[in-house]
Design an enzyme around this catalytic site. Structure first.
Site, short mmCIF file in Angstrom:
data_model
loop_
_atom_site.label_atom_id
_atom_site.label_comp_id
_atom_site.label_asym_id
_atom_site.label_seq_id
_atom_site.Cartn_x
_atom_site.Cartn_y
_atom_site.Cartn_z
N ASN A 176 38.73 42.04 47.47
CA ASN A 176 38.25 43.34 46.97
C ASN A 176 37.03 43.77 47.79
O ASN A 176 36.03 43.04 47.84
CB ASN A 176 37.88 43.18 45.48
CG ASN A 176 37.42 44.49 44.87
OD1 ASN A 176 36.62 45.21 45.46
ND2 ASN A 176 37.90 44.79 43.69
N HIS A 219 32.53 46.45 47.17
CA HIS A 219 31.08 46.33 47.36
C HIS A 219 30.64 46.61 48.79
O HIS A 219 29.45 46.83 49.04
CB HIS A 219 30.59 44.97 46.88
CG HIS A 219 30.72 44.85 45.39
ND1 HIS A 219 30.12 45.76 44.52
CD2 HIS A 219 31.40 44.00 44.61
CE1 HIS A 219 30.43 45.44 43.29
NE2 HIS A 219 31.21 44.39 43.29
N HIS A 241 39.20 49.64 44.22
CA HIS A 241 39.27 50.29 42.92
C HIS A 241 38.73 51.71 43.09
O HIS A 241 37.54 51.90 43.33
CB HIS A 241 38.41 49.49 41.92
CG HIS A 241 38.45 50.00 40.52
ND1 HIS A 241 37.83 49.36 39.48
CD2 HIS A 241 39.05 51.09 39.98
CE1 HIS A 241 38.04 50.03 38.36
NE2 HIS A 241 38.76 51.09 38.64
N ARG A 277 37.48 54.35 41.43
CA ARG A 277 36.97 54.66 40.09
C ARG A 277 36.92 56.17 39.88
O ARG A 277 36.76 56.93 40.82
CB ARG A 277 35.57 54.08 39.92
CG ARG A 277 35.58 52.61 39.58
CD ARG A 277 34.19 52.14 39.21
NE ARG A 277 34.25 50.80 38.67
CZ ARG A 277 34.29 50.53 37.37
NH1 ARG A 277 34.24 51.49 36.47
NH2 ARG A 277 34.36 49.28 36.95
N ARG A 296 32.17 55.70 42.40
CA ARG A 296 30.87 55.09 42.69
C ARG A 296 30.89 54.22 43.94
O ARG A 296 29.88 54.00 44.55
CB ARG A 296 30.35 54.30 41.49
CG ARG A 296 31.09 53.02 41.22
CD ARG A 296 30.36 52.16 40.21
NE ARG A 296 30.58 52.63 38.86
CZ ARG A 296 30.61 51.80 37.81
NH1 ARG A 296 30.41 50.52 37.98
NH2 ARG A 296 30.81 52.27 36.59
N GLU A 355 43.50 49.62 42.57
CA GLU A 355 43.22 49.54 41.14
C GLU A 355 42.86 50.94 40.65
O GLU A 355 42.02 51.61 41.25
CB GLU A 355 42.05 48.60 40.87
CG GLU A 355 42.35 47.17 41.19
CD GLU A 355 41.12 46.28 40.98
OE1 GLU A 355 40.07 46.79 40.53
OE2 GLU A 355 41.22 45.11 41.27
N THR A 382 34.69 45.67 35.70
CA THR A 382 35.78 45.79 34.74
C THR A 382 35.64 44.73 33.65
O THR A 382 35.89 43.55 33.88
CB THR A 382 37.14 45.64 35.46
OG1 THR A 382 37.08 46.36 36.69
CG2 THR A 382 38.26 46.18 34.61
N GLU A 422 47.80 40.72 36.20
CA GLU A 422 46.65 39.96 36.68
C GLU A 422 45.88 39.50 35.45
O GLU A 422 45.45 40.33 34.63
CB GLU A 422 45.78 40.84 37.58
CG GLU A 422 44.60 40.06 38.16
CD GLU A 422 43.90 40.81 39.27
OE1 GLU A 422 44.56 41.55 40.03
OE2 GLU A 422 42.67 40.66 39.37
N HIS A 456 38.75 38.10 38.67
CA HIS A 456 37.47 38.43 38.06
C HIS A 456 36.54 37.24 37.94
O HIS A 456 36.87 36.23 37.32
CB HIS A 456 37.59 39.10 36.68
CG HIS A 456 36.45 40.06 36.46
ND1 HIS A 456 35.23 39.65 36.01
CD2 HIS A 456 36.33 41.38 36.71
CE1 HIS A 456 34.42 40.69 35.96
NE2 HIS A 456 35.06 41.75 36.39
N1 PXP Z 1 40.67 41.98 39.78
C1 PXP Z 1 40.45 43.14 39.13
C2 PXP Z 1 41.58 43.78 38.42
C3 PXP Z 1 39.16 43.74 39.16
O1 PXP Z 1 38.97 44.89 38.51
C4 PXP Z 1 38.13 43.11 39.90
C5 PXP Z 1 36.79 43.74 40.02
O2 PXP Z 1 36.29 44.10 38.84
C6 PXP Z 1 38.42 41.91 40.54
C7 PXP Z 1 39.69 41.36 40.47
C8 PXP Z 1 37.39 41.19 41.35
O3 PXP Z 1 36.41 40.67 40.54
P1 PXP Z 1 35.12 40.02 41.21
O4 PXP Z 1 34.43 41.11 41.96
O5 PXP Z 1 34.35 39.51 40.06
O6 PXP Z 1 35.60 38.93 42.12
#
Ligand code: PXP
Length: 237
Positions: A7, A10, A43, A45, A49, A69, A100, A150, A191
């Protein structure tokens, strides 16, 4: 083979902090891909953001394996269909949350989610639902017709990080992973994952994909900062 999705939200958060173009999303996506990641998660959003519409457009255009996402509403569904990412994962979304928090409420939004999943499937986009690990959620997921789910690993990750007992949550996730696989639903996890939590969860062979974001970016800064400083020291010599 287990798949790893990274992901990169960030990266966009950091870029947006300056309102300029560094770090460049496409450049990072190329490095992520070259490093062996199987897909790139973003994602989009509703408040935009971090990832922006233009980022999504460019990432999809450049043929990365994008796991998009989105919140479960028709407006976001249309954006997904227009951009044609390989995968879409429906996630819950609250404006004021930092990340999330928890899985999607399938019962409350059942008809709408089913409609969106059907439409995405018709458009040959692999579908997933971000859910809390309960058998009830898996039974609903099956009825909805999603290709994958997921499982939200926020709780087990927190327990492990805080050195609390996590066995019960582990067994819950394992039970869901087995149940889902038996019902032809591909099982993913995501997550709060770091090296330790991912290692523990990797014992559940039914989990075929991991999606990790925050830790990867944080750890990359930790590992990479020394190299950058050394390059600057040489540059200004
Ligand atoms: N999977 C989903 C569906 C998410 O929404 C997120 C980010 O919120 C992640 C994975 C990745 O989570 P993390 O940034 O805590 O690794």
């Amino acid at each position: 083979m287990k798949r790893l999705g990274i992901n990169i939200d960030h990266v966009a958060t950091l870029r947006n902090a300056r309102g300029e173009s560094h770090p460049d999303i496409i450049e990072i996506a190329k490095i992520v891909k070259k490093s062996g990641a199987d897909s790139i998660t973003v994602h989009l959003r509703e408040d935009r953001r971090h990832i922006k519409d233009h980022d999504l457009k460019m990432l999809c255009k450049k043929n990365f394996f994008i796991n998009l996402e989105i919140a479960s509403n028709l407006k976001m569904m249309k954006i997904a269909i227009k951009n044609k990412p390989k995968f879409v994962c429906l996630v819950p979304e609250k404006r004021n949350e930092i990340t999330t928090e928890g899985g999607i409420n399938l019962k409350k939004n059942y008809r709408l989610i089913k409609k969106i999943i059907k439409k995405l499937n018709q458009n040959k986009i692999r579908t997933s639902l971000f859910i809390d690990p309960t058998i009830n959620n898996l039974m609903l997921s099956k009825k909805i017709g999603t290709n994958c789910v997921e499982l939200h690993t926020g709780k087990i990750s927190r327990l492990i990080k805080n050195k609390k007992k996590y066995k019960k949550e582990f067994l819950k996730i394992q039970k869901c992973a087995i149940f889902g696989t038996k019902n032809n639903i591909e099982i993913h996890a995501g997550h709060g994952l770091d090296y330790k939590t991912a290692k523990i969860l990797s014992k559940i062979s039914h989990i075929t994909e991991y999606n990790i974001g925050h830790f990867v970016i944080g750890e990359s800064i930790k590992i990479g900062i020394s190299k950058v400083i050394q390059k600057f020291k040489k540059t200004i010599k």
